[in-house]
Design a protein around this motif. Structure first.
Motif, PDB file in Angstrom:
ATOM      1  N   THR A  55      51.875  40.384  42.326  1.00 34.10           N
ATOM      2  CA  THR A  55      51.805  40.041  40.897  1.00 34.10           C
ATOM      3  C   THR A  55      53.036  40.577  40.169  1.00 34.10           C
ATOM      4  O   THR A  55      53.621  39.896  39.317  1.00 34.10           O
ATOM      5  CB  THR A  55      50.518  40.631  40.270  1.00 34.10           C
ATOM      6  OG1 THR A  55      49.398  40.141  41.012  1.00 34.10           O
ATOM      7  CG2 THR A  55      50.373  40.230  38.819  1.00 34.10           C
ATOM      8  N   ASP A 111      46.774  33.640  39.715  1.00 32.59           N
ATOM      9  CA  ASP A 111      46.747  34.890  40.462  1.00 32.59           C
ATOM     10  C   ASP A 111      45.375  35.043  41.117  1.00 32.59           C
ATOM     11  O   ASP A 111      44.382  34.516  40.625  1.00 32.59           O
ATOM     12  CB  ASP A 111      47.010  36.065  39.503  1.00 32.59           C
ATOM     13  CG  ASP A 111      47.520  37.301  40.231  1.00 32.59           C
ATOM     14  OD1 ASP A 111      47.642  37.259  41.474  1.00 32.59           O
ATOM     15  OD2 ASP A 111      47.820  38.308  39.562  1.00 32.59           O
ATOM     16  N   GLU A 112      45.357  35.788  42.204  1.00 31.27           N
ATOM     17  CA  GLU A 112      44.104  36.116  42.890  1.00 31.27           C
ATOM     18  C   GLU A 112      43.271  34.874  43.207  1.00 31.27           C
ATOM     19  O   GLU A 112      42.071  34.809  42.910  1.00 31.27           O
ATOM     20  CB  GLU A 112      43.322  37.142  42.063  1.00 31.27           C
ATOM     21  CG  GLU A 112      44.087  38.451  41.993  1.00 31.27           C
ATOM     22  CD  GLU A 112      43.587  39.454  40.962  1.00 31.27           C
ATOM     23  OE1 GLU A 112      42.406  39.405  40.628  1.00 31.27           O
ATOM     24  OE2 GLU A 112      44.385  40.276  40.530  1.00 31.27           O
TER      25      GLU A 112
HETATM   26 MG   LIG Z   1      47.985  40.902  42.169  1.00 33.37          MG
END
Ligand SMILES: [Mg+2]
Ligand SMILES: Nc1ncnc2c1ncn2[C@@H]1O[C@H](COP(=O)(O)OP(=O)(O)OP(=O)(O)O)[C@@H](O)[C@H]1O
Length: 327
Positions: A55, A111-112
């Motif tokens: 990230t 993200d994720e």
């Molecule tokens: Mg991350």
């Protein structure tokens, strides 16, 4: 004024050069980013273990190279509707001030995404493939999952960039830098122990450093003895044993957070085991009440709001620590 920020936030890398390790992954990502319209693939997936800078890289690189990140939740139904508009800022529901005129372009950041891999009811990985195909702008995704079988459908449409644990000497160097800035004198062996214990997870190493040095100006090896070893793959049995013998809410929350168990199953197992922990009926009632709140959060997490999971974890940890007598 005291600065009580978490060090992982305070020392969050602001440029690509501040992200240590994974040199190959970094270069591959930046090359992809810089290629602009000449990119062979519209999407990239950064995947690998937790806390290694995935990230951080996306944010630092887009900032440094002038791209505007539009972060959306892959498992949110609204994302599907919104992606088509992301390329046209004027009609997008994403607030306009997030688009910069000087920006080299917008990038959709999911993200994720592993949160949706197993969720067949929501289309699972197919939904992600659809998002990538329909998006008018390049898509960046990040995931913890390193199960290549699951990632296979993404392979055709995505450039897969693998991240590895950060090497121990690099972690030690980072911890030393932080100590210097925080005016903490640290024994090398103490930093080495924190780094080794992190198993290449920079986030945990920095968190451990912060908790081991709380209120101290000197960090000695003995201050790190209490660090719990970080076990990456805790099964249900070990997790239950761990949380039921945890001596603080923090410890229980960390254990739950680190495990990869089925959350619904875990919730049930915790409920089943509460009467064994609390003999006092009042304590037991309080604990059940907290578990029911955790259950509410689990419901809200659903398959969409994975960020809420931490409240679920924390509530369950609190339920296990209702009465100090029971430790
Ligand atoms: Mg991350
Ligand atoms: N390679 C790195 N270099 C410097 N700092 C790092 C690095 N990796 C992680 N950190 C620190 O840890 C924090 C968390 O890192 P990050 O969010 O990028 O991890 P991640 O790989 O995305 O993990 P997850 O898979 O859990 O999302 C960062 O804010 C930063 O402080």
């Amino acid at each position: 004024m005291t600065d009580d920020r978490l060090w992982v936030e305070k020392y969050r890398p602001k440029s690509v050069s501040e992200i240590v390790g994974n040199a190959e992954a970094k270069t591959t990502f930046i090359n992809w980013l810089e290629k602009g319209k000449k990119r062979k693939k519209k999407a990239v997936l950064l995947y690998g273990p937790a806390g290694v800078g995935k990230t951080a890289l996306v944010n630092a690189a887009s900032n440094q190279f002038g791209f505007t990140i539009i972060e959306m939740n892959a498992s949110d139904k609204r994302t599907e509707k919104a992606i088509n508009k992301v390329g046209k800022p004027a009609t997008s529901y994403v607030s306009l001030d997030r688009f910069s005129v000087e920006s080299k372009g917008n990038i959709l950041f999911l993200d994720e995404v592993d949160g949706v891999f197993g969720q067949q009811d929501r289309g699972g990985i197919g939904a992600i493939v659809k998002i990538v195909k329909e998006s008018l702008v390049p898509v960046v995704m990040a995931a913890n999952d390193s199960d290549l079988k699951k990632l296979k459908p993404l392979k055709r449409i995505c450039l897969l960039i693998r991240f590895y644990p950060v090497r121990i000497p690099l972690i030690i160097t980072m911890l030393r830098k932080i100590c210097l800035k925080e005016n903490i004198e640290a024994e090398f062996e103490a930093l080495e122990r924190i780094a080794c214990n992190s198993r290449g997870d920079m986030r945990s190493a920095i968190n451990d450093l912060q908790s081991a040095t709380a209120g101290k100006e000197i960090l000695r090896l003995q201050d790190t003895i209490l660090l719990k070893s970080r076990n990456k793959d805790v099964g249900m049995y070990d997790l239950l044993r761990g949380v039921f013998s945890a001596e603080s809410v923090g410890e229980a929350a960390t254990l739950i957070n680190q495990s990869k168990i089925d959350y619904d199953e875990f919730l049930l197992s915790v409920s089943d085991n509460l009467p064994l922990r609390y003999t006092d009926p009042v304590d037991l009632a309080v604990a059940y009440n907290i578990v029911s709140r955790a259950d509410v959060f689990r419901g809200r997490v659903g398959t969409e709001n994975w960020r809420l999971l931490k409240y679920f974890f924390n509530l369950l940890a609190v339920a296990l620590a209702v009465s100090p007598k029971s430790f």
